[in-house]
Motif scaffolding. Structure first.
Motif, short mmCIF file in Angstrom:
data_model
loop_
_atom_site.label_atom_id
_atom_site.label_comp_id
_atom_site.label_asym_id
_atom_site.label_seq_id
_atom_site.Cartn_x
_atom_site.Cartn_y
_atom_site.Cartn_z
N ASP A 263 0.87 -1.17 0.00
CA ASP A 263 0.00 0.00 0.00
C ASP A 263 0.91 1.22 0.00
N MET A 264 0.66 2.12 -0.92
CA MET A 264 1.52 3.28 -1.11
C MET A 264 0.69 4.56 -1.08
N ARG A 265 1.40 5.68 -1.01
CA ARG A 265 0.73 6.98 -1.11
C ARG A 265 1.71 8.03 -1.61
N ILE A 266 1.39 8.59 -2.75
CA ILE A 266 2.04 9.81 -3.25
C ILE A 266 0.88 10.70 -3.63
N GLY A 267 0.49 11.57 -2.73
CA GLY A 267 -0.72 12.36 -2.92
C GLY A 267 -1.94 11.53 -2.62
N LEU A 268 -2.25 10.60 -3.50
CA LEU A 268 -3.38 9.70 -3.33
C LEU A 268 -2.89 8.29 -3.01
N PRO A 269 -3.69 7.52 -2.28
CA PRO A 269 -3.29 6.14 -2.00
C PRO A 269 -3.40 5.26 -3.25
N TYR A 270 -2.51 4.28 -3.33
CA TYR A 270 -2.55 3.31 -4.41
C TYR A 270 -1.87 2.03 -3.93
N ARG A 271 -2.00 0.97 -4.71
CA ARG A 271 -1.35 -0.31 -4.42
C ARG A 271 -0.40 -0.63 -5.56
N ILE A 272 0.68 -1.31 -5.20
CA ILE A 272 1.65 -1.67 -6.23
C ILE A 272 2.08 -3.13 -6.00
N LEU A 273 2.31 -3.83 -7.09
CA LEU A 273 2.78 -5.20 -7.04
C LEU A 273 4.25 -5.22 -7.47
N ASN A 274 5.08 -5.88 -6.70
CA ASN A 274 6.51 -5.98 -6.96
C ASN A 274 6.89 -7.44 -7.16
#
Length: 148
Positions: free
Chosen positions: A58-69
């Motif tokens: 779970d990430m956030r740069i301004g708005l929250p988002y999800r990323i798969l690595n």
């Protein structure tokens, strides 16, 4: 920026094995993140990373988002790197100095990104340089607090 890689190195007062264990545990990534963007790990990923592991954050740069690595480089106790969906990589290289200290290098590598110029235009290299410095500082504090 022809190389499309930025790195920073710091000596941490902890054995490489202990630092690697921290890096290989995605649940611990929010503790060491100095950028302020990593919020938490997704419960669907592995507890300990290895080559080929896929893990979500779970990430956030301004708005929250999800990323798969996906873990794309792995040498137990020495090297771990994961690739984001757009192809850029975060790499950690550890060198045991033999006296309970470890040289830790974190690298943001966008040479493998699908759209490297977009990463540059959005200012991520400089932003990530600052985040790497802060992360290395936090890593030292976290690994020391976990040994207590």
């Amino acid at each position: 920026m022809s190389e499309r890689r930025i790195s920073a190195t710091r000596v941490v007062d902890a054995p490489a094995e202990r630092i690697f264990d921290l890096l290989a545990d995605p649940a611990k990534h929010p503790l060491i993140d100095g950028s302020g963007t990593v919020r938490g790990s997704r419960s669907t990923g592995p507890r300990r990373l290895e080559l080929g592991s896929r893990f979500g954050m779970d990430m956030r740069i301004g708005l929250p988002y999800r990323i798969l690595n996906t873990v794309v480089e792995f040498e137990e106790g020495r090297l771990i790197a994961w690739r984001h969906f757009s192809g850029h990589r975060w790499r950690w290289r550890l060198r045991d100095l033999g006296d309970g200290r470890t040289e830790v290098t974190e690298t943001f590598d966008w040479s493998t990104a699908r759209f490297p110029r977009g990463i540059e235009l959005l200012g991520f290299p400089e932003r990530n340089r600052k985040g790497i410095e802060a992360t290395l500082e936090r890593l030292g504090r976290v690994v020391r607090s976990e040994e207590r």
